[in-house]
Write an enzyme that holds these catalytic residues in place. Structure first.
Site, PDB file in Angstrom:
ATOM      1  CG  HIS A   1      -1.923  -1.232   1.446  1.00 49.30           C
ATOM      2  ND1 HIS A   1      -3.232  -0.835   0.633  1.00 49.30           N
ATOM      3  CD2 HIS A   1      -1.726  -2.202   1.882  1.00 49.30           C
ATOM      4  CE1 HIS A   1      -3.867  -2.200   0.840  1.00 49.30           C
ATOM      5  NE2 HIS A   1      -3.104  -2.984   1.446  1.00 49.30           N
TER       6      HIS A   1
ATOM      7  CG  ASN B   1      -7.798  -4.363   1.027  1.00 44.83           C
ATOM      8  OD1 ASN B   1      -7.493  -3.168   1.382  1.00 44.83           O
ATOM      9  ND2 ASN B   1      -7.499  -5.596   1.048  1.00 44.83           N
TER      10      ASN B   1
ATOM     11  CG  HIS C   1      -2.505  -1.414  14.862  1.00 47.56           C
ATOM     12  ND1 HIS C   1      -2.799  -2.344  14.247  1.00 47.56           N
ATOM     13  CD2 HIS C   1      -2.136  -1.265  16.144  1.00 47.56           C
ATOM     14  CE1 HIS C   1      -2.562  -3.260  15.264  1.00 47.56           C
ATOM     15  NE2 HIS C   1      -2.056  -2.714  16.375  1.00 47.56           N
TER      16      HIS C   1
ATOM     17  CE1 TYR D   1      -2.080  -4.697   9.166  1.00 47.20           C
ATOM     18  CE2 TYR D   1      -2.280  -2.551   8.344  1.00 47.20           C
ATOM     19  CZ  TYR D   1      -2.767  -3.804   8.236  1.00 47.20           C
ATOM     20  OH  TYR D   1      -3.119  -4.541   7.158  1.00 47.20           O
TER      21      TYR D   1
HETATM   22 FE1  HDE Z   1      -2.569  -4.759   5.443  1.00 48.36          FE
HETATM   23  N1  HDE Z   1      -0.614  -3.957   5.907  1.00 48.36           N
HETATM   24  N2  HDE Z   1      -1.857  -6.544   5.958  1.00 48.36           N
HETATM   25  N3  HDE Z   1      -4.072  -5.604   4.909  1.00 48.36           N
HETATM   26  N4  HDE Z   1      -3.089  -2.937   4.831  1.00 48.36           N
HETATM   27  C1  HDE Z   1      -0.390  -2.697   5.806  1.00 48.36           C
HETATM   28  O1  HDE Z   1       0.894  -1.380   7.415  1.00 48.36           O
HETATM   29  C2  HDE Z   1      -0.706  -6.663   6.755  1.00 48.36           C
HETATM   30  C3  HDE Z   1      -4.693  -6.818   5.005  1.00 48.36           C
HETATM   31  C4  HDE Z   1      -4.222  -2.767   4.453  1.00 48.36           C
HETATM   32  O2  HDE Z   1      -3.235   3.493   3.959  1.00 48.36           O
HETATM   33  C5  HDE Z   1       1.073  -2.338   6.448  1.00 48.36           C
HETATM   34  O3  HDE Z   1       1.127   1.009   7.705  1.00 48.36           O
HETATM   35  C6  HDE Z   1      -0.657  -8.306   7.074  1.00 48.36           C
HETATM   36  C7  HDE Z   1      -5.937  -7.269   4.669  1.00 48.36           C
HETATM   37  C8  HDE Z   1      -4.675  -1.342   4.064  1.00 48.36           C
HETATM   38  O4  HDE Z   1      -1.506   3.176   5.375  1.00 48.36           O
HETATM   39  C9  HDE Z   1       1.602  -3.651   7.219  1.00 48.36           C
HETATM   40  C10 HDE Z   1      -1.478  -8.783   6.613  1.00 48.36           C
HETATM   41  C11 HDE Z   1      -6.278  -5.947   4.488  1.00 48.36           C
HETATM   42  C12 HDE Z   1      -3.283  -0.842   4.275  1.00 48.36           C
HETATM   43  C13 HDE Z   1       0.290  -4.663   6.636  1.00 48.36           C
HETATM   44  C14 HDE Z   1      -2.362  -7.745   5.825  1.00 48.36           C
HETATM   45  C15 HDE Z   1      -5.474  -5.177   4.656  1.00 48.36           C
HETATM   46  C16 HDE Z   1      -2.450  -1.809   4.858  1.00 48.36           C
HETATM   47  C17 HDE Z   1       2.132  -1.566   5.373  1.00 48.36           C
HETATM   48  C18 HDE Z   1      -1.837 -10.372   6.619  1.00 48.36           C
HETATM   49  C19 HDE Z   1      -7.625  -5.607   3.927  1.00 48.36           C
HETATM   50  C20 HDE Z   1      -2.855   0.710   4.180  1.00 48.36           C
HETATM   51  C21 HDE Z   1       2.073  -0.252   5.851  1.00 48.36           C
HETATM   52  C22 HDE Z   1      -2.342 -10.760   7.874  1.00 48.36           C
HETATM   53  C23 HDE Z   1      -8.818  -5.742   5.424  1.00 48.36           C
HETATM   54  C24 HDE Z   1      -2.816   1.546   5.292  1.00 48.36           C
HETATM   55  C25 HDE Z   1       1.249  -0.064   7.068  1.00 48.36           C
HETATM   56  C26 HDE Z   1      -2.596   2.962   4.958  1.00 48.36           C
HETATM   57  C27 HDE Z   1      -1.044  -1.728   5.292  1.00 48.36           C
HETATM   58  C28 HDE Z   1       0.255  -5.843   7.085  1.00 48.36           C
HETATM   59  C29 HDE Z   1      -3.628  -8.109   5.132  1.00 48.36           C
HETATM   60  C30 HDE Z   1      -5.360  -3.543   4.276  1.00 48.36           C
HETATM   61  C31 HDE Z   1       2.818  -4.170   6.603  1.00 48.36           C
HETATM   62  C32 HDE Z   1       0.520  -9.030   7.831  1.00 48.36           C
HETATM   63  C33 HDE Z   1      -6.721  -8.472   4.738  1.00 48.36           C
HETATM   64  C34 HDE Z   1      -5.697  -0.414   3.599  1.00 48.36           C
HETATM   65  O5  HDE Z   1       1.703  -3.569   8.450  1.00 48.36           O
END
Ligand code: HDE
Length: 713
Positions: free
Chosen positions: A75, A148, A339, A362
């Site tokens: 993202h 999402n 988060h 997060y």
């Molecule tokens: Fe994320 N995801 N994600 N994700 N995600 C991040 O956090 C992670 C997942 C989502 O505009 C990171 O600040 C793991 C699902 C959005 O700043 C990180 C898993 C969904 C955003 C991270 C998921 C999301 C992130 C990277 C699997 C939809 C952007 C930078 C368990 C419900 C937020 C950050 C923004 C961002 C980890 C899966 C949505 C690395 C480990 C499912 C919208 O922490």
């Protein structure tokens, strides 16, 4: 009882004010020293070497050298806006969350939309999932709904997330492709991961190439819990429903928009807010009583499944309006830290193993990106609820804590700060009963990977189905390893026969390959995550209309971009009549002419040109109008780019309308002979453009595209 220490957030906002750029302010160093010369470094003589002593030069350059922070690992590319949220009716029966109960309260929000795979500088129109992350600044603390634009996910367990992301990112040996899933490593992983089948249907559908961030749905994905003031829990799924409806572009457009304007979505969001056309979404909830937890033909904890709206309707409970652009991209959009674990009383987690993993990730990622556990003190991340605790120090600490005590319990500080009782707003986790063995296993109830993938495909309109087939044929066509293509079509054959047949044909396969046993390659049988054979059940819902992008879209042309193709000598009336009608409907008019600057109308009036045929591109407009004007048309006919504009517009199914003189121009396009009849969606006025034709044009625009034209192409 001693009073808790006073919140000193006021002082911080004073500090902020001092750093604002005012017209009457002197240029200073970071230490506040007024700078007398910002054009020349300090040198030993006019032509001599620079001096190490030049602390002003060194401060400026050092700051510059450290201006970048690591981009988000996923993202990374995002666009954001401020706004407010207001609930329609108190949700007391289900949740005690203050912002979901007080109908008078305007809760500030900050929303960041993003693509997933690409770097910060990548194109907005990549085929990808869009992040839809909402930060609510509630009176009870920060609540983040980090979702999402697609209601399901690729994987069921967080432990597979690094693998998924590694697979979709540029291949490690080559460093490409950027922001694209059409390559071997992604499809290698997916073809070995049958649980991704449902998500793949969504990601290959038009949802992955939205027309605008303002025209897409949002989803919390996981099942969460609402908790009411009696401590009772109900399961809840969150939805965001855009009031402009859900719309996408065509793949051919997406590719071309990426070249013409890779900031297309960012610009669109920014401009709409600047124009006062505030994007709005309704917050929807699907409420599932605890007693119904096991009544579905899938597991509520499985993030690869959705609850069809036909089974549990979406209740719209409030509205979010985005009404202010960020002042500074870095300070706000880049530094905002979401988060899913930022909760308020009244909302809690379920045991979805994907969500559980996110709850770790997060904070960890913020530590690495923002470099300090004090990221909550960055203005965009700051809670509006006062903060009192014994956390202290660390990189870039802003808060100047006072007093002798920073531990609890204490007597020296009068016992402050105090724990809050539940009745005083203290958070307490839902006491879910858990009595089981510690194991590394996937629940049997997670094993149906194909029923909802089929449900999604079957619920699409014919055009959408064809787009999914095209997208898969494109993506797999970019895969070099034949075995991966074969394995993937084997997976498709378990979703839908026609889908597999058409894709295999496009890939030049003589027949549809048999599905391979979906046991993970290279994983010993006793360590395999997919120990079971994935199955297809006999689900209750066979077709869900709500899964189609075209479902229930409001009839509106608000904020649609209409290109008026014209130049010097254009007829005033012909422009004004159409303009007035479209502006009344909230559309945006763009004058696209043979040159920049102004054009002179037939009556000698000056019209400001928004784009010349050189600076503009047909892909970024929703529809085209060619007004009258003998001279204007003569010039347009001579300009090859005009023909290109119209032909591309025709190809991309965009409504086209011409006042009578436009016939000259239409006749020389490659679609000129096809415009008779309703299917073409091209309107040519026989006399002067009139209300009847304009109304027909608006009707076409309300449908977003002229879908019937596909038959003529
Ligand atoms: Fe994320 N995801 N994600 N994700 N995600 C991040 O956090 C992670 C997942 C989502 O505009 C990171 O600040 C793991 C699902 C959005 O700043 C990180 C898993 C969904 C955003 C991270 C998921 C999301 C992130 C990277 C699997 C939809 C952007 C930078 C368990 C419900 C937020 C950050 C923004 C961002 C980890 C899966 C949505 C690395 C480990 C499912 C919208 O922490």
């Amino acid at each position: 009882m001693k009073k808790p220490p006073k919140n000193n957030s006021k002082k911080i906002s004073d500090l902020e004010r001092n750093t604002e750029n005012g017209l009457d302010q002197f240029l200073t160093t970071d230490q506040g020293l007024r700078i007398n010369d910002d054009q020349n470094s300090l040198k030993a003589g006019e032509r001599g070497p620079s001096l190490l002593e030049d602390f002003i030069l060194r401060e400026k350059i050092t700051h510059f050298d450290h201006e970048r922070i690591p981009e988000r690992i996923v993202h990374a590319r995002g666009s954001a806006a401020h706004g407010i949220f207001k609930v329609y009716e108190p949700m007391k029966k289900y949740t005690k969350a203050g912002f979901l109960n007080d109908t008078e309260r305007e809760t500030p929000v900050f929303v960041r939309f993003s693509t997933v795979a690409g770097s910060t500088g990548s194109t907005d129109l990549a085929r990808d999932v869009r992040g839809f992350a909402v930060k609510f600044y509630t009176e009870e603390g920060i609540y983040d709904l980090v979702g999402n634009n697609i209601p399901v996910f690729f994987i069921q367990d967080a432990v597979k997330f690094p693998d998924l992301i590694h697979a979709v990112k540029p291949e490690p040996d080559k460093g490409y492709p950027q922001a694209a899933s059409a390559h071997d490593t992604f499809w290698d992983f997916i073809s070995l991961m049958p649980e991704s089948a449902h998500m793949i249907m969504w990601a290959m559908s038009d949802r992955a190439i939205p027309r605008s961030l303002r025209m897409m749905e949002g989803f919390g994905i996981h099942t969460f819990r609402f908790i009411n003031d009696k401590g009772e829990s109900t399961f809840v799924k969150f939805h965001w429903k855009p009031l402009l409806g859900t719309h996408s572009v065509l793949w051919d457009e997406a590719v071309k928009i990426s070249g013409a304007d890779s900031d297309y979505h960012r610009r669109d969001l920014h401009d709409a807010i600047e124009n006062g056309d505030f994007p709005e979404w309704e917050l929807g909830v699907q409420i599932i009583p605890e007693a119904d937890e096991h009544k579905f033909d899938f597991d509520l904890l499985d993030a690869t499944k959705l609850i069809p709206e036909e089974e549990v309707p979406v209740q719209r409970i409030g509205k979010m309006t985005l009404n202010r652009n960020p002042d500074n991209f870095f300070a706000e959009t880049e530094q905002v830290a979401f988060h899913p674990g930022h909760l308020v009383p009244g909302i809690d987690f379920s045991s979805d193993p994907l969500l559980q993993g996110r709850l770790f990730s997060y904070t960890d990622t913020q530590l690495s990106r923002l470099g300090s556990p004090n990221f909550h003190e960055i203005p965009i991340n700051r809670s509006i609820a006062p903060i009192h605790n014994n956390q202290r120090d660390g990189h870039m600490r802003q808060e100047v804590n006072k007093g002798q005590t920073h531990y609890h319990p204490n007597s020296l500080g009068g016992g402050c700060p105090f724990q809050a009782k539940i009745s005083e707003g203290g958070f307490s986790s839902y006491a879910e009963k858990i009595d089981s063995h510690k194991i590394r296993e996937r629940s049997e109830s997670f094993k149906d990977h194909f029923s909802q993938a089929s449900l999604f495909f079957n619920s699409q309109s014919e055009v959408e189905k064809q787009h999914i087939i095209n997208a898969l044929s494109f993506e797999l066509g970019k895969v070099n390893t034949v075995e991966i293509r074969v394995r993937m079509v084997g997976i498709l054959s378990q979703i839908n026969d026609r889908l597999a047949k058409d894709v295999s044909k496009n890939l030049g396969m003589s027949s549809v390959p048999k599905p391979e046993k979906p046991i993970n390659k290279g994983v010993p049988a006793d360590a395999d995550q997919n120990r079971y054979e994935p199955t297809k059940s006999n689900p209750k819902t066979k077709v869900s209309e709500a899964l189609s992008l075209r479902f229930d879209n409001p009839k509106t042309i608000k904020t649609r971009q209409i290109a008026f193709l014209c130049t010097d000598g254009v007829d005033d009336d012909s422009v004004e009549t159409m303009k007035a009608a479209l502006i009344k409907e909230g559309a945006y008019i763009k004058i696209v002419a043979t040159h920049s600057g102004d054009i002179k109308t037939a009556s000698g009036k000056l019209l400001k040109v928004d784009d010349s045929f050189l600076t503009g591109a047909p892909f970024v407009f929703d529809a085209f109008y060619v007004p009258n004007g003998k001279k204007s048309l003569e010039l347009l006919v001579k300009e090859p780019a005009v023909k290109e504009f119209l032909e591309q517009g025709f190809k991309h199914l965009k409504p086209i309308i011409g006042d009578s003189d436009a016939k000259k121009l239409f006749d020389i396009t490659n679609f000129g002979t096809k415009i008779d009849g309703e299917k073409a969606g091209v309107i040519l006025s026989s006399n002067k453009i009139a209300n009847k034709e304009i109304a027909a044009f608006i009707e076409l625009l309300e449908e977003h595209r002229v879908w019937s034209r596909m038959e003529l192409l």
